[in-house]
Design a protein around this motif. Structure first.
Motif, PDB file in Angstrom:
ATOM      1  N   ALA A 194      -8.198   6.213  10.961  1.00  0.00           N
ATOM      2  CA  ALA A 194      -7.609   5.835   9.672  1.00  0.00           C
ATOM      3  C   ALA A 194      -8.700   5.521   8.661  1.00  0.00           C
ATOM      4  O   ALA A 194      -8.593   5.892   7.489  1.00  0.00           O
ATOM      5  N   ALA A 195      -9.758   4.856   9.101  1.00  0.00           N
ATOM      6  CA  ALA A 195     -10.870   4.563   8.188  1.00  0.00           C
ATOM      7  C   ALA A 195     -11.576   5.851   7.760  1.00  0.00           C
ATOM      8  O   ALA A 195     -11.984   5.985   6.600  1.00  0.00           O
ATOM      9  N   ALA A 196     -11.704   6.802   8.676  1.00  0.00           N
ATOM     10  CA  ALA A 196     -12.393   8.060   8.354  1.00  0.00           C
ATOM     11  C   ALA A 196     -11.612   8.896   7.351  1.00  0.00           C
ATOM     12  O   ALA A 196     -12.209   9.569   6.510  1.00  0.00           O
ATOM     13  N   ILE A 197     -10.291   8.862   7.426  1.00  0.00           N
ATOM     14  CA  ILE A 197      -9.501   9.680   6.502  1.00  0.00           C
ATOM     15  C   ILE A 197      -9.018   8.890   5.302  1.00  0.00           C
ATOM     16  O   ILE A 197      -8.417   9.451   4.396  1.00  0.00           O
ATOM     17  N   GLY A 198      -9.288   7.590   5.289  1.00  0.00           N
ATOM     18  CA  GLY A 198      -8.973   6.777   4.114  1.00  0.00           C
ATOM     19  C   GLY A 198      -7.518   6.389   3.983  1.00  0.00           C
ATOM     20  O   GLY A 198      -6.994   6.344   2.874  1.00  0.00           O
TER      21      GLY A 198
END
Length: 173
Positions: free
Chosen positions: A103-107
């Motif tokens: 989730a952090a990687a795809i924002g």
């Protein structure tokens, strides 16, 4: 360009000696009106709007959903058979960590409610472990496919998730 009004050269028109508009002023006004009309029509048709269509969902979004679904499945297995908690809790936590990192990687933000486990889950320790192993193996294959298709900046993350899922399959044997 054809001018229909008297245009002054200097201070007075040549025709009757009254003060009029200079050619420069008439041309400037005409140009501003034409530019203003073009801008207004472009703004009216949406060319200058900053609101475009929403961006397509990130291709890794299914991996986030899959990691959360696996974590929910493990939690349901732990709730059904607390004797498995020592063995399954680290795997469930790993899936939650994977979902957080993806989730952090795809924002995107993780959903506040975690997905529920599928209905009709098997009973008995051996059946539960076999079901989890099959789910992990499908998820491993999915992550490996996404790893092969992922851009370079995300391939390492997705590859480590695929490797972790392969390890989970072996732990569940």
């Amino acid at each position: 360009m054809v001018l229909t009004c008297p245009v002054a050269i200097g201070r007075a028109t040549q025709r009757d000696g009254t003060a009029g508009h200079t050619r420069r002023k008439v041309l400037r006004t005409g140009a501003l009106l034409a530019l203003g009309g073009a801008t207004a029509s472009a703004a009216g048709c949406g060319l200058l709007d900053r609101d475009g269509p929403p961006p397509p969902p990130d291709p890794l979004t299914p991996l986030v959903d899959g990691a959360l679904a696996l974590a929910a499945r493990y939690q349901a297995a732990i709730d059904a058979d607390p004797a498995l908690a020592g063995r399954l809790t680290p795997i469930a936590e790993a899936h939650r960590a994977h979902a957080t990192e993806l989730a952090a990687a795809i924002g995107v933000a993780l959903p506040s409610a975690s997905p529920s486990a599928p209905a009709g889950a098997p009973t008995g320790t051996a059946a539960v472990l076999a079901d989890l192993r099959a789910a992990e193996d499908r998820a491993r294959a999915e992550a490996a496919t996404f790893c092969a298709e992922a851009p370079a900046d995300r391939a390492a993350l997705v590859g480590s998730i695929a490797a972790a899922r392969a390890t989970h399959v072996e732990v569940l044997r």
